[in-house]
Scaffold this motif. Structure first.
Motif: not given
Lengths: 985, 177
Positions: A551-573
């Protein structure tokens, strides 16, 4: 005195006591460890001049590294990692001999020898700190014997000799708020034009004598509108400045006596003006480049009358600086994306409509857009001009392109790792081909015979070299399957650029990489930021067939109030399985101990309104979580307000009641530290995945102490406000450090201790039932490491053997923080020599093996310090029993054994983090260290007591067994014969 | 040692043969030979012989019963020599000290087989024998304890006790920037 079950362990401990430092031998370097060097995202690059004959480039990166790279291979010739508090702003070449850097806001000028990177001189300049200091090289040496380097920052300008760094002259313009923007040279070289902006709309032009720095003339001109400060030089006497709204351009001409200007609206030139308009520092000869969100336009300057658009390129595209090719001709490069390829175009400024080169180059799709181009030319054998360019891509990688090919690439995003996690490799499938083994049998035997020879000291020098080569390229460690010992894993790294990279622990090669689309800069110029990476799904029993995911969690902006984004990646590929954009911000991410039926770990993401959101969003997850809501808490540490708050969760969100995955929170407790006496310096908790073997600690004379083991234990250190800044800023009387142990569920302070005369920086490690923290002792002028061990006093009377045998004790009953159990604390402190960058502790699979503290020292090395050195039960004269237990006599300072450097002779430049990962083998822990460099190794804190070492000679064992069997058979036959003879006698 | 043992046995066998041949002669008396002595004498003599034999048996049984005592002393001495640290020698001594009494106890019936006689009371010697062997075993166990190999302390029962489960869970920390 040893209890039976731990007899073996005690024996092993006794064995390891003899050698407290477990170092590697010289020939073991590189067997289990690897080291990779990086430089970071390149922000400036200067090529060696052709005359020097060396094909090298000097680069300055965002990680504050100056490096000289080989243009043929991309290898690093030399490299200097400058401290973060000394940011390097500008880089240039002087005399084709030195690389000159300007750092600390224009106050430090250094010259480095080009061939070997030695520092030649350093000059400190007294300047008013400026955000953008400038470095300017006088083009030829008519003015003075030694070439002068001009440094301008704020209101100051200096001329420094590039030979020895002596300041030729310095000048401060006594004008408030003046910021020097450009320094120009008259064609005759004796007059310098200095252009500065005061306030936001007053343009000042100074004419200086280049020899003495005297002001010959000063002209000031006020503009009707404000300037945003971005200026570039259009041609030798026309300055182009962007106005405050970034919608208009001022064309400013200065001709001897006067300044003339004209304003041009950008909308007249370029249609689409969405996003941020930027001027690209480009070239003279009257060509400028203008970057908008959708296009990059090349504009031709027609005096000050106006601008003409020559060509527009669709974004993403990048334009290089102008490169002087002949006396009057300059070239520049434009690189743009064409589907999966990039197009590399070189033009001359004298004839912009023609293209000198147009090449199509295939590059890896996972590198993103091109951000910077650095053009260089070379003379081909037929005397024509060839061009090559360094490309800086969105994922911070660096590529050299030449003749339509990528010559080399450097994955320099790895210099800025944000977070690390690991993943297991796929399980080896059944039915491994026997033929493969048979094919290698001869090789295998040969290898072992060689090793045997080596052991028996019969091998020649050549054979020894062959043995070493065999060991180093052992293919076993690089396989793409899970191994029995759990040494082979994937290290999954999240970089600042939003790229996820998986490295193989065997040799550190990249298995896959993925520049996450959700973390890439959008067209509107929003810069998303990557935050954390977690294990999302670690399949076990039921879902064994599925691949693990992260799971990778990030923000769509540099500001801490910016909405977050989430990605789920396959570990093997590395494929993105799922991506989600939140409608809420991300302030905290809390991985829970719970898993849903598909073994996905539940995560709570807390937004800025203290609402908790549950992920994954599945009915299954919510069913699992609903039972645990009353037992789930979270706490926030507000450093600015000096408060720690504890919260509990409530059933549903009050605002959007239809969202069943959202939970409102209620503040339960708060600890307010008095702001005039204490400032929060650091908080630390136990690692979530830490495994503890036992709750009892057996001390000498068979006594038992029960550890206070709670995952909810938070260590908080506060320092007095005066001691919050650098060491030396506070007197010992006004500096103190208070260490707290807090239960995060109830907010109960379990322990509090004050260290007078101590101050930060504080580093701490919490593990099992102990905390080790490091601070500076102002009275002793030394760093001090303190340890606190916490024991549960309420369980201490569980000492009746009969009850324990019959199981009539409450030691395995679940414990709650609401039982305010009495705790007993033991502590001690020691002096420590090094200043420390980061600190962590080794982790093993079952938590049986003794622990080592891994200390990232100021010298960018990792030191392994045995936990037994920081044991509060150490005393000056330990009793016989204590000695048997392994207690080391107390000394006032902790020893630094040179052999206990995990990184042996290597340095992990700009070290930032150390991660310890347990392997399947209990004795061994994997250690990954990152900074600008990467380093990985295996550690066995109590030696590898549970496996044979790699050096173990199986051939010798085999031969011994065969010889023994032969001897047995022979003696048996012999004795039979003898007996027969005896009977006949 | 070997030689001495053999000699002793041969001597003992001869003695035994001499005493037993008179009572249970396997060879029949030659013709015309009558055993000397009057009948009355014969009866008392036989009784006397039987008495002396039972006395001898009882004595032997007592001797056998007391034999472990010497062993006990020797073992005690050896143990004292071995010291109280765990190493190969002390472990060997301790285990032999434990094993010997056990094997002796297992073969207690066999040991007293030769002295089996309805008129000989072997119960008391047996009990003594068992008691002495138990004492030897006790010594072994005591040695085991002094070596710290007996789980008699609380620490031995909790040393690998897994940590108790926690009911609550609290996460969090400094907000992400």
């Amino acid at each position: 005195m040893a209890p039976p079950r731990h007899l073996l362990l005690i024996l092993l401990a006794a064995a390891s006591l003899a050698t407290l430092a477990a170092a590697v031998y010289e020939d073991q370097v590189g067997l289990a460890d690897w080291h990779q060097k990086y430089i970071g995202k390149v922000k400036q690059a200067v090529y060696h001049s052709q005359k020097s004959g060396r094909r090298r480039v000097v680069v300055l990166t965002e990680e504050n590294v100056i490096a000289s790279l080989d243009l043929r291979s991309g290898d690093i010739f030399w490299r200097h990692v400058i401290e973060k508090n000394d940011p390097v702003d500008q880089l240039g070449l002087s005399l084709a001999k030195y690389a000159v850097t300007l750092s600390m806001g224009g106050s430090t000028l250094r010259a480095w020898n080009l061939p070997d990177g030695q520092m030649i001189w350093e000059t400190n300049l007294q300047v008013s700190k400026s955000s953008k200091p400038l470095l300017h090289f006088l083009s030829n040496s008519k003015v003075a014997k030694d070439n002068l380097v001009l440094v301008s920052a704020g209101q100051w300008i200096y001329a420094v000799s590039s030979i020895d760094g002596v300041i030729a002259w310095g000048k401060e313009f006594s004008l408030d708020g003046l910021e020097i923007k450009q320094v120009l040279q008259s064609p005759e070289n004796d007059i310098l034009y200095v252009v500065g902006i005061a306030g936001s709309s007053k343009l000042n032009l100074y004419q200086l004598n280049a020899k003495t720095g005297e002001v010959v003339k000063h002209i000031q001109e006020s503009f009707p509108g404000a300037l945003c400060g971005e200026t570039i030089l259009g041609s030798h006497n026309v300055l182009v400045a962007l106005d405050e709204t970034r919608s208009g351009l001022f064309l400013i001409e200065f001709k001897g006596e006067s300044i003339n200007y004209n304003k041009v609206h950008i909308s007249d030139l370029v249609q689409d003006l969405s996003g941020r308009v930027k001027l690209l520092p480009l070239m003279s000869n009257g060509i400028i480049a203008l970057q908008a969100s959708s296009t990059v336009s090349l504009l031709k300057l027609k005096g000050i009358d106006g601008l003409e658009v020559i060509q527009s390129f669709e974004q993403p595209a990048a334009v290089s600086n102008a490169l002087t090719i002949t006396e009057k001709d300059e070239g520049f490069a434009v690189v743009r994306h064409m589907g999966s390829e990039i197009e590399f175009i070189v033009k001359f400024t004298s004839d912009v409509s023609n293209e000198v080169i147009r090449e199509k180059i295939n590059i890896d799709q996972h590198r993103g857009n091109i951000q910077k181009v650095f053009l260089n030319n070379y003379i081909r054998t037929d005397k024509s001009h060839g061009f090559r360019a360094l490309l800086v891509l969105e994922d911070h990688s660096l590529l050299l392109v030449q003749q339509g090919n990528v010559v080399w690439s450097r994955e320099d995003g790895l210099a800025s790792i944000i977070d690390v996690t690991t993943s297991e490799l796929p399980v080896e499938k059944d039915g491994v081909s026997v033929a493969n083994v048979e094919h290698n049998l001869f090789e295998w035997l040969k290898g072992h015979m060689l090793k045997l020879k080596g052991t028996l000291m019969l091998a020649s020098a050549d054979e020894l070299a062959a043995i070493q080569a065999l060991r180093l390229k052992n293919s076993e460690k690089n396989k793409m399957t899970r191994d029995h010992n759990g040494f082979r894993k994937l290290l999954i790294l999240l970089t600042k650029a939003g790229k996820v990279i998986a490295l193989h622990t065997g040799d550190g090669r990249i298995i896959w990489s993925n520049l996450l689309p959700s973390l890439r800069a959008s067209k509107s110029g929003e810069m998303p930021s990557a935050l954390r990476i977690y294990q999302w799904q670690v399949p076990h029993h039921r879902v064994m067939r599925e691949n693990p995911s992260i799971l990778v969690v990030g923000r769509s902006g540099t500001d801490s109030a910016a909405p977050g984004v989430l990605s789920v990646l396959d570990s093997y590929s590395g494929e993105e399985l799922n991506s989600l954009k939140f409608d809420h911000s991300v302030v905290q991410i809390i991985p829970l101990m719970l898993k849903d039926s598909s073994e996905q770990r539940l995560h709570l993401i807390v937004d800025s309104h203290y609402r908790a959101h549950l992920y994954p969003r599945s009915p299954d997850a919510i069913n699992v979580f609903l039972h645990e809501i009353p037992n789930t808490y979270f706490y926030t540490v507000d450093i600015e307000k000096n408060v720690i708050r504890g919260h509990s969760l409530q059933k549903s969100c009050d605002l959007s009641s239809d969202d069943e995955y959202c939970f409102s929170t209620k503040e339960l407790w708060s600890i307010v530290f008095p702001s005039d006496a204490e400032r929060i310096a650091i908080t630390e908790t136990r690692k979530m995945n830490e495994v503890v073997h036992t709750q009892a600690k057996i001390i000498a004379d068979q006594d038992v102490m029960y550890k206070y083991l709670s995952k909810n234990l938070v260590f908080v250190a506060t320092v007095s406000p005066k001691a919050a800044s650098e060491i030396g800023s506070a007197a010992p009387e006004e500096a103190w450090l208070v260490a707290y142990l807090i239960d995060a569920v109830t907010g109960r302070i379990l322990h509090r201790v004050t260290h007078h005369g101590a101050q930060g920086p504080v580093h701490a490690v919490v593990s099992e039932n102990w905390v080790v923290y490091l601070y500076f002792n102002l009275r002793a002028h030394r760093f001090e490491m303190a340890v606190i061990e916490i024991y549960d006093q309420s369980r201490a009377d569980n000492k009746d053997v009969l009850k324990l045998i019959l199981g009539k004790h409450n030691l395995s009953a679940p414990i709650t923080s609401y039982i305010r159990s009495e705790v007993m604390v033991k502590s001690q402190s020691y002096f420590f020599t090094h200043s420390v960058k980061t600190m962590t502790v080794t982790q093993t699979a079952k938590g049986i093996t003794s622990k080592q503290l891994l200390i990232g020292t100021i010298g960018d090395q990792v030191l392994a310090l045995d936990k037994r050195f920081v044991d509060p039960r150490r005393s000056v004269n330990p009793t016989q029993q204590e000695k048997e237990e392994g207690i080391i006599p107390l000394t006032d300072s902790l020893p630094i054994i040179p052999m206990s450097y995990v990184t042996h002779s290597l340095q992990v430049e700009a070290l930032r983090g150390i991660v310890a990962i347990p392997s399947k083998l209990e004795s061994t822990t994997l250690v990954f260290t990152y900074g600008v460099d990467l380093f990985y190794t295996r550690l066995a804190p109590s030696r590898t007591y549970d496996s044979l070492t790699d050096e173990f000679s199986y051939a010798l064992l085999l031969i011994t067994i065969v010889a023994l069997v032969a001897a047995i058979i022979f003696t048996w036959i012999w004795s039979e014969k003898k007996e027969l003879n005896d009977k006949w006698r | 040692m070997e030689k001495g043992k053999g000699l002793a046995r041969r001597w003992a066998v001869e003695l035994y043969d001499a005493s037993s041949s008179s009572s249970h002669s396997s060879v029949s008396d030659p013709p015309g030979f009558t055993r000397s002595g009057p009948d009355a004498d014969d009866a008392t003599g036989a009784r006397q012989r039987k008495d002396s034999e039972t006395a001898w048996k009882a004595q032997k049984a007592w001797e056998v019963a007391q034999a472990p005592f010497k062993n006990l002393m020797m073992m005690g001495f050896m143990m004292w020599m071995a010291g109280s640290t765990v190493h190969l020698f002390s472990i060997g001594i301790t285990f032999s000290a434990l094993w010997q009494p056990i094997s002796a106890l297992r073969s207690v019936g066999k040991v007293f087989e030769p002295f089996k006689d309805p008129r000989v009371d072997t119960l008391a010697p047996k009990l003594v024998f068992i008691a002495l062997n138990l004492a030897a075993m006790g010594l072994g166990v005591f040695k085991l304890n002094t070596l710290g190999l007996l789980p008699t302390n609380a620490s031995d029962w909790v040393s690998s006790l897994a940590p108790a489960q926690e009911v609550e869970y609290a996460g969090g920390g400094i907000p992400l920037h």
